[in-house]
Structure formats: C-alpha cells, structure tokens
Design a protein around this motif. Sequence first.
Motif, PDB file in Angstrom:
ATOM      1  N   PRO A   1       4.415   0.463  -0.999  1.00 30.81           N
ATOM      2  CA  PRO A   1       3.220  -0.261  -0.565  1.00 30.81           C
ATOM      3  C   PRO A   1       2.710  -1.222  -1.646  1.00 30.81           C
ATOM      4  N   TRP A   2       1.506  -1.734  -1.427  1.00 30.11           N
ATOM      5  CA  TRP A   2       0.981  -2.818  -2.246  1.00 30.11           C
ATOM      6  C   TRP A   2      -0.023  -2.366  -3.297  1.00 30.11           C
ATOM      7  N   ASN A   3      -0.392  -1.083  -3.295  1.00 33.02           N
ATOM      8  CA  ASN A   3      -1.563  -0.711  -4.106  1.00 33.02           C
ATOM      9  C   ASN A   3      -1.326  -0.779  -5.615  1.00 33.02           C
TER      10      ASN A   3
ATOM     11  N   ILE B   1      14.936  -2.212  -3.735  1.00 27.99           N
ATOM     12  CA  ILE B   1      13.528  -1.897  -3.485  1.00 27.99           C
ATOM     13  C   ILE B   1      12.870  -2.977  -2.644  1.00 27.99           C
ATOM     14  N   LYS B   2      12.243  -2.525  -1.582  1.00 27.35           N
ATOM     15  CA  LYS B   2      11.533  -3.444  -0.685  1.00 27.35           C
ATOM     16  C   LYS B   2      10.057  -3.351  -1.053  1.00 27.35           C
ATOM     17  N   VAL B   3       9.534  -4.465  -1.589  1.00 28.58           N
ATOM     18  CA  VAL B   3       8.114  -4.471  -1.964  1.00 28.58           C
ATOM     19  C   VAL B   3       7.282  -4.856  -0.742  1.00 28.58           C
ATOM     20  N   SER B   4       5.987  -4.602  -0.838  1.00 26.47           N
ATOM     21  CA  SER B   4       5.114  -4.862   0.312  1.00 26.47           C
ATOM     22  C   SER B   4       4.907  -6.363   0.509  1.00 26.47           C
ATOM     23  N   GLU B   5       4.785  -6.752   1.753  1.00 22.82           N
ATOM     24  CA  GLU B   5       4.496  -8.152   2.066  1.00 22.82           C
ATOM     25  C   GLU B   5       3.113  -8.558   1.540  1.00 22.82           C
ATOM     26  N   HIS B   6       2.262  -7.554   1.213  1.00 27.08           N
ATOM     27  CA  HIS B   6       0.917  -7.869   0.723  1.00 27.08           C
ATOM     28  C   HIS B   6       0.861  -7.946  -0.801  1.00 27.08           C
TER      29      HIS B   6
ATOM     30  N   GLY C   1       9.931  -8.987   2.176  1.00 27.77           N
ATOM     31  CA  GLY C   1      10.022  -9.111   3.632  1.00 27.77           C
ATOM     32  C   GLY C   1       8.998  -8.255   4.335  1.00 27.77           C
ATOM     33  N   TYR C   2       9.081  -8.274   5.649  1.00 23.61           N
ATOM     34  CA  TYR C   2       8.152  -7.498   6.475  1.00 23.61           C
ATOM     35  C   TYR C   2       8.809  -6.175   6.884  1.00 23.61           C
ATOM     36  N   GLY C   3       8.239  -5.561   7.907  1.00 24.74           N
ATOM     37  CA  GLY C   3       8.755  -4.271   8.376  1.00 24.74           C
ATOM     38  C   GLY C   3      10.234  -4.307   8.732  1.00 24.74           C
ATOM     39  N   GLU C   4      10.701  -5.450   9.279  1.00 30.69           N
ATOM     40  CA  GLU C   4      12.112  -5.548   9.701  1.00 30.69           C
ATOM     41  C   GLU C   4      13.030  -5.380   8.490  1.00 30.69           C
TER      42      GLU C   4
ATOM     43  N   VAL D   1       7.380   5.171   0.551  1.00 29.33           N
ATOM     44  CA  VAL D   1       5.996   5.383   0.116  1.00 29.33           C
ATOM     45  C   VAL D   1       5.123   4.476   0.971  1.00 29.33           C
ATOM     46  N   GLY D   2       4.284   5.056   1.779  1.00 30.37           N
ATOM     47  CA  GLY D   2       3.448   4.222   2.650  1.00 30.37           C
ATOM     48  C   GLY D   2       2.666   5.070   3.625  1.00 30.37           C
ATOM     49  N   SER D   3       2.311   4.474   4.740  1.00 27.91           N
ATOM     50  CA  SER D   3       1.442   5.163   5.696  1.00 27.91           C
ATOM     51  C   SER D   3       2.224   6.212   6.496  1.00 27.91           C
TER      52      SER D   3
ATOM     53  N   LEU E   1       8.328   6.219  11.637  1.00 30.95           N
ATOM     54  CA  LEU E   1       9.350   5.256  12.088  1.00 30.95           C
ATOM     55  C   LEU E   1      10.568   5.329  11.178  1.00 30.95           C
ATOM     56  N   VAL E   2      10.305   5.449   9.888  1.00 31.33           N
ATOM     57  CA  VAL E   2      11.399   5.488   8.910  1.00 31.33           C
ATOM     58  C   VAL E   2      12.257   6.732   9.140  1.00 31.33           C
ATOM     59  N   GLN E   3      11.593   7.858   9.360  1.00 34.85           N
ATOM     60  CA  GLN E   3      12.380   9.087   9.568  1.00 34.85           C
ATOM     61  C   GLN E   3      13.222   8.972  10.839  1.00 34.85           C
TER      62      GLN E   3
ATOM     63  N   LEU F   1       9.490  11.329   2.057  1.00 35.67           N
ATOM     64  CA  LEU F   1       8.330  10.640   2.616  1.00 35.67           C
ATOM     65  C   LEU F   1       7.093  10.941   1.769  1.00 35.67           C
ATOM     66  N   GLU F   2       6.584   9.905   1.113  1.00 32.93           N
ATOM     67  CA  GLU F   2       5.332  10.006   0.338  1.00 32.93           C
ATOM     68  C   GLU F   2       4.289   9.234   1.114  1.00 32.93           C
ATOM     69  N   LEU F   3       3.461   9.946   1.866  1.00 33.11           N
ATOM     70  CA  LEU F   3       2.595   9.261   2.830  1.00 33.11           C
ATOM     71  C   LEU F   3       1.121   9.301   2.397  1.00 33.11           C
ATOM     72  N   GLY F   4       0.272   9.199   3.382  1.00 34.64           N
ATOM     73  CA  GLY F   4      -1.158   9.073   3.074  1.00 34.64           C
ATOM     74  C   GLY F   4      -1.773  10.337   2.498  1.00 34.64           C
TER      75      GLY F   4
ATOM     76  N   CYS G   1      -6.697  -5.387  -1.543  1.00 42.32           N
ATOM     77  CA  CYS G   1      -5.454  -6.157  -1.506  1.00 42.32           C
ATOM     78  C   CYS G   1      -5.071  -6.603  -0.096  1.00 42.32           C
ATOM     79  N   MET G   2      -5.267  -5.699   0.870  1.00 42.44           N
ATOM     80  CA  MET G   2      -4.690  -5.966   2.190  1.00 42.44           C
ATOM     81  C   MET G   2      -5.694  -6.668   3.104  1.00 42.44           C
ATOM     82  N   PRO G   3      -5.275  -7.751   3.756  1.00 39.41           N
ATOM     83  CA  PRO G   3      -6.195  -8.398   4.685  1.00 39.41           C
ATOM     84  C   PRO G   3      -6.575  -7.430   5.803  1.00 39.41           C
TER      85      PRO G   3
ATOM     86  N   VAL H   1      -9.246   6.650   4.373  1.00 44.93           N
ATOM     87  CA  VAL H   1     -10.035   5.423   4.192  1.00 44.93           C
ATOM     88  C   VAL H   1      -9.212   4.405   3.399  1.00 44.93           C
ATOM     89  N   PHE H   2      -8.641   4.859   2.291  1.00 45.72           N
ATOM     90  CA  PHE H   2      -7.865   3.993   1.401  1.00 45.72           C
ATOM     91  C   PHE H   2      -8.711   2.796   0.952  1.00 45.72           C
ATOM     92  N   GLY H   3      -9.967   3.066   0.670  1.00 49.88           N
ATOM     93  CA  GLY H   3     -10.886   2.025   0.229  1.00 49.88           C
ATOM     94  C   GLY H   3     -12.013   2.650  -0.571  1.00 49.88           C
TER      95      GLY H   3
HETATM   96  N1  LIG Z   1       2.050   9.474  -1.151  1.00 48.41           N
HETATM   97  C1  LIG Z   1       2.243   8.449  -1.953  1.00 48.41           C
HETATM   98  O1  LIG Z   1       2.908   8.554  -2.967  1.00 48.41           O
HETATM   99  C2  LIG Z   1       1.615   7.111  -1.645  1.00 48.41           C
HETATM  100  C3  LIG Z   1       1.433   6.180  -2.663  1.00 48.41           C
HETATM  101  C4  LIG Z   1       0.825   4.966  -2.369  1.00 48.41           C
HETATM  102  C5  LIG Z   1       0.417   4.688  -1.071  1.00 48.41           C
HETATM  103  N2  LIG Z   1       0.611   5.611  -0.094  1.00 48.41           N
HETATM  104  C6  LIG Z   1       0.153   5.343   1.273  1.00 48.41           C
HETATM  105  O2  LIG Z   1       0.521   4.035   1.670  1.00 48.41           O
HETATM  106  C7  LIG Z   1      -0.392   3.555   2.650  1.00 48.41           C
HETATM  107  C8  LIG Z   1      -0.842   2.152   2.314  1.00 48.41           C
HETATM  108  O3  LIG Z   1       0.231   1.321   2.104  1.00 48.41           O
HETATM  109  P1  LIG Z   1       0.755   0.267   3.187  1.00 48.41           P
HETATM  110  O4  LIG Z   1      -0.375  -0.249   3.978  1.00 48.41           O
HETATM  111  O5  LIG Z   1       1.597  -0.724   2.458  1.00 48.41           O
HETATM  112  O6  LIG Z   1       1.658   1.189   4.086  1.00 48.41           O
HETATM  113  P2  LIG Z   1       2.669   0.768   5.237  1.00 48.41           P
HETATM  114  O7  LIG Z   1       3.227   2.027   5.768  1.00 48.41           O
HETATM  115  O8  LIG Z   1       2.040  -0.164   6.183  1.00 48.41           O
HETATM  116  O9  LIG Z   1       3.797  -0.075   4.474  1.00 48.41           O
HETATM  117  C9  LIG Z   1       4.574   0.473   3.446  1.00 48.41           C
HETATM  118  C10 LIG Z   1       5.881  -0.290   3.335  1.00 48.41           C
HETATM  119  O10 LIG Z   1       6.641  -0.072   4.512  1.00 48.41           O
HETATM  120  C11 LIG Z   1       7.142  -1.302   5.005  1.00 48.41           C
HETATM  121  N3  LIG Z   1       7.364  -1.163   6.446  1.00 48.41           N
HETATM  122  C12 LIG Z   1       6.556  -1.515   7.466  1.00 48.41           C
HETATM  123  N4  LIG Z   1       7.141  -1.225   8.651  1.00 48.41           N
HETATM  124  C13 LIG Z   1       8.345  -0.674   8.375  1.00 48.41           C
HETATM  125  C14 LIG Z   1       9.401  -0.126   9.160  1.00 48.41           C
HETATM  126  N5  LIG Z   1       9.338  -0.105  10.486  1.00 48.41           N
HETATM  127  N6  LIG Z   1      10.484   0.361   8.526  1.00 48.41           N
HETATM  128  C15 LIG Z   1      10.547   0.390   7.185  1.00 48.41           C
HETATM  129  N7  LIG Z   1       9.572  -0.105   6.387  1.00 48.41           N
HETATM  130  C16 LIG Z   1       8.485  -0.636   6.977  1.00 48.41           C
HETATM  131  C17 LIG Z   1       6.068  -2.284   4.607  1.00 48.41           C
HETATM  132  O11 LIG Z   1       6.566  -3.579   4.641  1.00 48.41           O
HETATM  133  C18 LIG Z   1       5.705  -1.798   3.217  1.00 48.41           C
HETATM  134  O12 LIG Z   1       6.611  -2.281   2.254  1.00 48.41           O
HETATM  135  C19 LIG Z   1      -1.532   4.537   2.633  1.00 48.41           C
HETATM  136  O13 LIG Z   1      -1.444   5.395   3.745  1.00 48.41           O
HETATM  137  C20 LIG Z   1      -1.325   5.320   1.369  1.00 48.41           C
HETATM  138  O14 LIG Z   1      -1.886   6.605   1.372  1.00 48.41           O
HETATM  139  C21 LIG Z   1       1.210   6.814  -0.357  1.00 48.41           C
END
Ligand SMILES: NC(=O)c1ccc[n+]([C@@H]2O[C@H](COP(=O)([O-])OP(=O)(O)OC[C@H]3O[C@@H](n4cnc5c(N)ncnc54)[C@H](O)[C@@H]3O)[C@@H](O)[C@H]2O)c1
Length: 626
Positions: A223-225, A247-252, A283-286, A302-304, A310-312, A324-327, A403-405, A461-463
């Motif tokens: 993600p972008w944080n 490594i795929k970095v966040s679009e944000h 890039g984006y999600g694709e 690492v993300g939401s 979707l990734v799994q 999976l390191e999620l919210g 960071c994120m719009p 909240v993430f804010g």
């Molecule tokens: N547990 C952790 O270690 C950890 C650390 C930091 C952030 N987070 C979580 O990340 C979230 C915020 O980050 P975000 O808004 O960038 O999350 P996000 O899930 O929207 O995006 C994360 C990444 O996944 C990519 N992505 C989007 N769609 C995809 C798909 N279909 N297949 C594969 N990749 C795809 C995005 O482009 C981005 O790079 C929050 O929920 C936060 O808690 C978790």
Amino acid sequence: MEAAAADAVKAVQTLCRAGIDQLLSLTGLTETQLIQLAIVAAVVLGVVYLLKDVVSSLLIPSIKVETTDAEANDIITAAKYTPGQAVDKDVIPCYDPSTMQLLGHLPAMSAAEVRARIAKAKEAAKVWRQSPFSQRRRLLRILLKAVMENIDTICRVSSRDSGKPLLDAVLGEVVVTCEKIHWLCREGERYLKPERRSAGIMSFYKSARVEFHPVGVVGAIVPWNYPFHNVLNPLTAALFAGNALVIKVSEHASWSSQYYGRLISAALAAAGAPADLVQIVTGYGEAGSALVTGGVDKVIFVGSTQVGKLVQRAAADTLTPVVLELGGKDPVIVAEDADLGTVVQVALKAAFLNGGQNCAGGERFFVHDKVYDKFLGMVTPLVQGMRQGNPLGGEVVDSGALCMPGLAEKVHGLVEDAVARGARLLAGGRLRSAQEAGGQFYPPTLLADVRPGMAIWEEEVFGPVMSVIRWSSDDEVVALANDCPFGLGSNVFCGSQARARSIASRLEAGMSSVNDFATTYMCQSLPFGGVKHSGFDRFAGVEGLRGLCVPKAVAEDRFPWLMKSTIPPPWQHPVQPNAFAFGRALVTMFYAPGLIYQARGLAALLHCLVFPGAYASRGAGKTKAA
Ligand SMILES: NC(=O)c1ccc[n+]([C@@H]2O[C@H](COP(=O)([O-])OP(=O)(O)OC[C@H]3O[C@@H](n4cnc5c(N)ncnc54)[C@H](O)[C@@H]3O)[C@@H](O)[C@H]2O)c1
C-alpha cells in the motif's frame, strides 16, 4: 536461605582468590602488576575492536544516487492535480497531497509488462540464490549506509509523495527499516542455516535437518502508507533469503518509487548483485492481479481485507502461496493505575503518527472508568492544539495530509455517523475539500463515548481519529476489545505488569505490547501479522524470513560406514511368511509403552529371525501377538 547464599558467595570468593594466587605464583608478578596488565590488555582489545569496526565501515562503499529537482528541493509548479479528474488508464498521475502540486506521470504497467518483469527477476534469482551470506550482508550494509547518507532525501521524498511530516517519515520509514537491516545482518544467517532436528526412534541412525532454500521470485504488493519502508521491508528479507523481488507499489504513492528504485539499483551494483534482482512495478489493481498469477513463487500482499480476498482467490488458480497482511483496528487499553503522564503522549503517537494511516495504529482507546475523564481532560487540549499543514512548507507541523484521495471524506463519514449515534466530538471532525484546504487534510479528531452499533466500532478508519471507550472490569474490556473483526496488534497499559500481561494474553490479536505501543515491530526478530480479518501467515521476524524459503527436509545416514537402511530379510521380495510378524515385533520393540512390553517385542523379533521356519505353516494372522 540467606546463610546458604552467603556460603555460596564465600565459596566463589575463595575459588577466585585461589585462582589469582596460582596466577601470581606462575607469572611471578605482584598483584598490582597483574591489575596493570589486565587494564593494558583491555585497552588494547578495545582499540583493536574499534579499529576493526572503523575499517569495516570504511570498506562499505558509499553509493551515489541522482536526485531530481522535486526530490531534492521544494518545488513550486503551477500545475495542480484535481482528484477524480479523468486520466488515461495507462498512466498514473503523481501529486503531492499536501499541496496538490502535480509531480508527473508514471506508466501503469500492463499484465504483459508485469510478466516480462517477472521473467527478468527469475533469471536474476538463479544467480542470486547461489550467493554467499557474506555477499547478502554486504548488500544490506551498503543499503544501510545509503540510508544514513541520504536520510534527508529519503524522508523528504516520502513526505512529498504521501503527505507525512518529516518526523513521521524518520520514525515510521527509516527507524524500522534500519532496525530490520541490523537484525538481518546480525541474526539472519543463523536462522537460514540448515537446522538439525531429531531423527525419531526407528530412524535413530539417521541425521535429520531442515535446509532453507530460497523460493525463487517473491511478488510483493504493497500500500501507500509508508512508501519507503513498504518497499525496503519485503526487499531486505527477500534478498537476504536469496530471492529476487518483484514489487508492485501503490498507485497512490508511485512517484517516490523512482528515487528509491535508483537507490536500490546503485546498491545492487555496488554489491555485485544482478541488476534485475529487484523489479518495481507501477500500476493499478490489474498490475497487482497480474503479479499474483504471473508465475512468482510466493506473494506477500499488504493492503485492505477486501483486496486481500481477491488476491487469495486469484492465487488459488496457480496454487501460489500467499501471506496476507491486512487491515487492523488495534486496541489500546488503559487501566486505572496506568501512568497517564506517559500514556497520553504514547496514545497521541498511537493514534496520529502518520495521520493514523497505520495498519497497526491505535484506533480504539479503552480507558478505565476511574481515569476516563482525567484521560480526556489531558488529551483534548493536546489534540485541539495539533498544528496541521504542508510538512515541507517551512513550518513544523504535528500532522500532515492524507495520502489517498477520498480518504478524508470516508473518515469524516465515520465520524459523522458516530456523532449521530451519541459519540462526543471533542476535537477536529471538520471536513474541508482538497481545493478549500489546499491539500488532502483531515484534522486530528477525538471522539469520546464510542459504542457498539456505530460504524466506527467495526470499520477500520485508517485516518487521524482517536475513539475513546469506557470500561470498568478486566473481563469487560477483553470482551469489548475482542468484539472486532480485526486482530492485528494490541496494547495494554497497566500499573501492574502482571495484570497487563494477563489482559494482553486474552486479546485476539497477532501481536501484543505490554505497557508500550506497537513495540513488537521494533523487535525485528518477532513475526508480524494478525488473526481474523487482519490476515494470516507472518511477515518479518524469524518466521517471516523462513517463510521466504522452501523448508526442505533432509535425512541421511549418521554413520554410513556403520549402519545403513536395508530391507530386512523377512521383507525382501518374495516376502517371507514371517514378514508380518517381524513388522509387528519391530513396532512393539520401538513404540510399546514401557520397557517390559518393548522387551517382548525384541524377543518376538529375535524369534522371527532365529526361527523363520516356525512361521511357514501358521500364516501372519494366526501367529501369537508379540
Ligand atoms: N497488515 C499490514 O501489514 C498492513 C500494512 C499497511 C497497510 N495495511 C492495510 O492496507 C490498507 C490500506 O492500503 P491500500 O488502500 O493501498 O489497500 P488496497 O488493498 O486498496 O491496495 C493495496 C495494493 O493492492 C493493489 N491492488 C488493488 N487491487 C488489486 C487486485 N485485484 N489484485 C492485486 N493487487 C491489487 C493496489 O494497487 C495496492 O498496491 C489498510 O486496510 C491497511 O490496514 C496493512
């Protein structure tokens, strides 16, 4: 008891005295001369150690990283970015969320480009997996030195791309990265070396071990944080374990990856590592999706939680393993006897560091009824007094931009819902558009009396919002804290360490910090990860490092000249009539509970071997049990 201890001390003293007397008589020195000699030896050893340290640090090459104007300086450009404006799907617009200044455009890579990157990384991985640990350590040390020499630019670039204050960049991006590199250099090899295991009872003559082989290419989606740490975190561990990384970095937060990419490339070159070992995908999600299914050997996502699912799903098609390191929505529990003077400052960092955009940030503050009002009385003026603004605008700020719009609008929706359902708004809570505020700002916000039934009770909240909740018994606070879909980190503050530990042990979370906040992440030997909707498997620490390897089980003869596996005569083909009885006797001899029972097995075994003819007419099923 005391007398016994005194006797023990006396015995040790007598022993030491005898040793010293022996030494004096052997060397012919006086006691003073011996002390002088010891001091000189200690000084010489200290100097040698210091010289060795100086020489080894001088031998780590400094790398030169080119910077653009926007990376190195304050930039004033006329071009501004308006969130939501239509852009070509092949490009990513990059802008500074504190000023909305446009920083440029980067390519949004197609699935074919992502696959081409993976192919390059695969070739590099074949070379790197053969590299000795000394070379991997050298690479990390070069990176560490580069971080030291470029710390200002690293933080400035992160701040420019994500809107965070420089202090938050140094704490959240740099400190943890350095700690991780330091741990990998010191202890990484120990945990990746083959590990001996017991061989079991029947295989007593074998030597068993686990070897940790690199998986090959690790695909990380982040993600972008934390634009710097989110790249360096998987990178350092993956490379140290002998892998390549895509490594795929966040679009944000893509813009900063250009500078960090140059820094990484320079470090790879200086360490003699393959140039294609690290591939940064924008890039984006694709593009993320293409990375999951494109042939990498392990995915770290690492993300939401939503995208994690979707990734799994996508990874199931190719049976690619995923971490999976999620919210998260971490609780911070404050007991009535906690040291509030300390806790309040820690709580502010827990809630507002990096604008609250932390997976393991404090979101829910459970404060004991007896100190609830006092806590709010101390925290409220501090939150109200937080200065917010452009972190690179020349003034010191406590809080930067988001960071994120669209995040400010989402956070505000949760705050409004909570207030409508009875929460008290004690600070912040005012939404201004990016145009009005000059950037994507949302003020540090304090909500009291948050309760179940409010959207903010469950949703991440993430804010920058601190939600405060009242409790009055340990059982109640454990139940309230566990009433949450997430389970990443947890934090308990209590006058009694034992009580804090007991509460922490009952929390459904992957990590617990006792009388501190998120300190487990500073102990880089520890695994990072959560339970429930916070994900599974672990990243970081020993578990995370080994998770980047194939744990290969290996067994071989311990003394091949003495004993080898051979098929015993009764089992050799054509199998003998006593084959089953022999097997049964063997099982009894090795595994029966008790020596007498085992001895019967041994006797039956000997009988099988000595009188094989006795079984010819009986058949396996009719022989007597051993
Ligand atoms: N547990 C952790 O270690 C950890 C650390 C930091 C952030 N987070 C979580 O990340 C979230 C915020 O980050 P975000 O808004 O960038 O999350 P996000 O899930 O929207 O995006 C994360 C990444 O996944 C990519 N992505 C989007 N769609 C995809 C798909 N279909 N297949 C594969 N990749 C795809 C995005 O482009 C981005 O790079 C929050 O929920 C936060 O808690 C978790």
